[in-house]
Design a protein around this motif. Structure first.
Motif, PDB file in Angstrom:
ATOM      1  N   LYS A   1      57.808  38.154   0.869  1.00 12.31           N
ATOM      2  CA  LYS A   1      57.383  37.204   2.116  1.00 12.31           C
ATOM      3  C   LYS A   1      55.967  37.021   2.226  1.00 12.31           C
ATOM      4  N   PRO A   2      54.991  35.789   2.083  1.00 14.01           N
ATOM      5  CA  PRO A   2      53.664  35.469   1.935  1.00 14.01           C
ATOM      6  C   PRO A   2      52.421  36.469   3.752  1.00 14.01           C
ATOM      7  N   GLY A   3      53.227  36.611   4.105  1.00 11.55           N
ATOM      8  CA  GLY A   3      52.644  36.551   5.612  1.00 11.55           C
ATOM      9  C   GLY A   3      52.709  38.050   5.471  1.00 11.55           C
ATOM     10  N   SER A   4      53.537  39.210   5.228  1.00 11.33           N
ATOM     11  CA  SER A   4      52.530  40.485   4.789  1.00 11.33           C
ATOM     12  C   SER A   4      51.958  40.558   4.073  1.00 11.33           C
ATOM     13  N   PHE A   5      51.199  39.574   3.622  1.00  8.02           N
ATOM     14  CA  PHE A   5      49.815  39.495   2.402  1.00  8.02           C
ATOM     15  C   PHE A   5      48.266  39.885   3.452  1.00  8.02           C
ATOM     16  N   LYS A   6      49.447  39.406   4.878  1.00  5.94           N
ATOM     17  CA  LYS A   6      47.688  39.552   5.253  1.00  5.94           C
ATOM     18  C   LYS A   6      47.189  40.424   5.127  1.00  5.94           C
ATOM     19  N   LEU A   7      48.159  41.443   5.728  1.00  6.81           N
ATOM     20  CA  LEU A   7      47.361  43.451   5.285  1.00  6.81           C
ATOM     21  C   LEU A   7      45.758  43.017   4.469  1.00  6.81           C
ATOM     22  N   ALA A   8      45.876  42.670   3.492  1.00  7.05           N
ATOM     23  CA  ALA A   8      45.148  42.591   2.598  1.00  7.05           C
ATOM     24  C   ALA A   8      44.003  42.371   2.505  1.00  7.05           C
ATOM     25  N   THR A   9      44.534  40.438   2.281  1.00  5.70           N
ATOM     26  CA  THR A   9      43.352  39.130   2.938  1.00  5.70           C
ATOM     27  C   THR A   9      42.769  39.180   3.995  1.00  5.70           C
ATOM     28  N   LYS A  10      42.937  39.957   4.553  1.00  6.07           N
ATOM     29  CA  LYS A  10      42.470  40.011   6.138  1.00  6.07           C
ATOM     30  C   LYS A  10      40.884  40.854   5.818  1.00  6.07           C
ATOM     31  N   PRO A  11      41.300  42.448   5.567  1.00  3.67           N
ATOM     32  CA  PRO A  11      40.657  43.188   5.736  1.00  3.67           C
ATOM     33  C   PRO A  11      40.040  42.838   4.035  1.00  3.67           C
ATOM     34  N   ASN A  12      40.325  42.467   3.286  1.00  3.41           N
ATOM     35  CA  ASN A  12      39.810  42.273   2.286  1.00  3.41           C
ATOM     36  C   ASN A  12      39.404  43.286   1.293  1.00  3.41           C
ATOM     37  N   ILE A  13      40.617  44.324   1.143  1.00  2.10           N
ATOM     38  CA  ILE A  13      41.315  45.404   0.205  1.00  2.10           C
ATOM     39  C   ILE A  13      41.917  45.811  -1.375  1.00  2.10           C
ATOM     40  N   PRO A  14      41.386  46.421  -1.802  1.00  2.00           N
ATOM     41  CA  PRO A  14      42.288  46.488  -2.766  1.00  2.00           C
ATOM     42  C   PRO A  14      43.923  46.081  -2.280  1.00  2.00           C
ATOM     43  N   ILE A  15      44.753  45.429  -3.135  1.00  2.00           N
ATOM     44  CA  ILE A  15      46.427  46.182  -3.396  1.00  2.00           C
ATOM     45  C   ILE A  15      46.520  46.746  -4.803  1.00  2.00           C
ATOM     46  N   VAL A  16      47.812  47.712  -5.014  1.00  2.00           N
ATOM     47  CA  VAL A  16      47.804  48.210  -5.710  1.00  2.00           C
ATOM     48  C   VAL A  16      49.517  48.300  -5.544  1.00  2.00           C
ATOM     49  N   PRO A  17      50.250  46.805  -6.891  1.00  2.78           N
ATOM     50  CA  PRO A  17      51.344  47.051  -7.318  1.00  2.78           C
ATOM     51  C   PRO A  17      52.108  48.335  -7.206  1.00  2.78           C
ATOM     52  N   MET A  18      53.326  48.403  -7.296  1.00  2.00           N
ATOM     53  CA  MET A  18      54.241  48.883  -7.571  1.00  2.00           C
ATOM     54  C   MET A  18      55.725  49.127  -7.946  1.00  2.00           C
ATOM     55  N   ALA A  19      56.649  49.549  -8.952  1.00  2.00           N
ATOM     56  CA  ALA A  19      58.061  48.841  -9.367  1.00  2.00           C
ATOM     57  C   ALA A  19      58.408  50.034  -9.459  1.00  2.00           C
ATOM     58  N   VAL A  20      59.754  50.311  -8.502  1.00  2.00           N
ATOM     59  CA  VAL A  20      60.588  51.432  -7.717  1.00  2.00           C
ATOM     60  C   VAL A  20      62.388  51.114  -8.881  1.00  2.00           C
ATOM     61  N   LEU A  21      62.261  52.285  -9.060  1.00  2.93           N
ATOM     62  CA  LEU A  21      63.442  51.673  -9.663  1.00  2.93           C
ATOM     63  C   LEU A  21      64.519  53.154  -9.925  1.00  2.93           C
ATOM     64  N   GLY A  22      65.482  53.221  -9.731  1.00  4.27           N
ATOM     65  CA  GLY A  22      66.350  54.899  -9.765  1.00  4.27           C
ATOM     66  C   GLY A  22      66.532  55.306  -8.197  1.00  4.27           C
ATOM     67  N   THR A  23      65.683  55.271  -7.258  1.00  3.32           N
ATOM     68  CA  THR A  23      66.031  55.020  -5.821  1.00  3.32           C
ATOM     69  C   THR A  23      68.106  55.439  -4.959  1.00  3.32           C
ATOM     70  N   ALA A  24      68.008  54.026  -4.970  1.00  4.71           N
ATOM     71  CA  ALA A  24      69.654  53.962  -4.937  1.00  4.71           C
ATOM     72  C   ALA A  24      70.491  54.616  -5.367  1.00  4.71           C
ATOM     73  N   ASP A  25      69.843  54.763  -7.009  1.00  2.44           N
ATOM     74  CA  ASP A  25      71.281  55.884  -7.731  1.00  2.44           C
ATOM     75  C   ASP A  25      71.263  57.001  -7.409  1.00  2.44           C
ATOM     76  N   VAL A  26      70.550  57.377  -6.926  1.00  2.33           N
ATOM     77  CA  VAL A  26      70.649  58.829  -6.502  1.00  2.33           C
ATOM     78  C   VAL A  26      70.779  59.254  -5.277  1.00  2.33           C
TER      79      VAL A  26
END
Length: 247
Positions: free
Chosen positions: A164-189
């Motif tokens: 959802k594009p709207g949530s990225f206002k949290l980075a673009t308005k204050p102009n802070i770094p975005i740290v991307p992450m990928a998660v897998l396996g938590t649902a299997d637990v």
């Protein structure tokens, strides 16, 4: 064994936390930062207990990209209720969590989210939802970090949902770094086994921080798609690694 550990140690841990919760709320009347720090520390301990009770194993890449010393926006795909404890396990600095408004009524989870100064998003009232986002932006400008799951809900399949594009206002308005992450396996637990925790492997891949000023104008305008493509690539890598590990 995992179910036994869960039903013995986890309830005891939560019950012991009730008087501590009362204490830190009292402290918060005079010192908000200390309350948040104490609440976050307790919930980091809870995260360790949860994964210990499950007997989970971990495969983590890019841990040095977490940017612990400055404020950032963490962005991740969403697989499980355990995604948030997973983040708290590895991020030492308190961060802003944004949960749906109904979480306020949840015992323990709602109480602790409030103690950590989390925010509650009203999805049915756009005006109130915007107020929450603007409040989060102000806090980020003042030096806090934030975690978002822009799919909006947990994916029930192996496929990622559109961001959802709207949530990225949290980075673009204050102009802070975005740290991307990928998660897998938590649902299997957890979720994939009803209430029977399983000692599955949890995968976490942390990408290099995205500096907005270093992107092209087009990528800045389409930041949601740009970040999703990066996380999708990391997620595909984790799917391949998981498949290889199960051979």
């Amino acid at each position: 064994m995992q179910r036994l550990k869960f039903f013995i140690f986890i309830p005891i841990h939560f019950l012991c936390g009730i008087p501590y919760l009362g204490l830190i709320h009292l402290i918060g009347l005079f010192n908000r930062p200390l309350r948040v720090k104490m609440a976050y520390g307790y919930n980091r301990l809870t995260a360790w207990w949860l994964f210990w009770a499950a007997g989970a194993k971990f495969d983590v890449e890019g841990i040095d990209n977490l940017y612990q010393d400055t404020n950032v926006l963490y962005v991740s795909n969403h697989r499980s209720m355990l995604d948030i404890p997973l983040m708290m396990k590895y991020v030492k600095k308190p961060m802003i969590f944004i949960g749906k408004d109904s979480i306020k009524k949840w015992p323990f989870i709602g109480w602790w989210l409030h103690a950590m100064d989390g925010l509650f998003l009203n999805r049915t009232n756009p005006r109130e939802g915007l107020k929450t986002i603007l409040h989060a932006i102000d806090r980020i400008k003042n030096g806090e970090s934030c975690i978002i799951y822009p799919e909006g809900t947990r994916s029930r399949t192996k496929e990622m949902l559109p961001f959802k594009p709207g949530s990225f206002k949290l980075a673009t308005k204050p102009n802070i770094p975005i740290v991307p992450m990928a998660v897998l396996g938590t649902a299997d637990v957890f979720e994939n086994n009803k209430i029977n925790l399983r000692p599955e492997k949890v995968y976490l891949k942390v990408g290099k921080p995205i500096i907005l000023d270093q992107l092209t104008s087009e990528d800045q305008r389409n930041i949601s798609k740009y970040v999703q493509n990066i996380i999708q690539g990391m997620y595909d890598d984790l799917l391949a690694k998981q498949a290889k590990d199960k051979i």
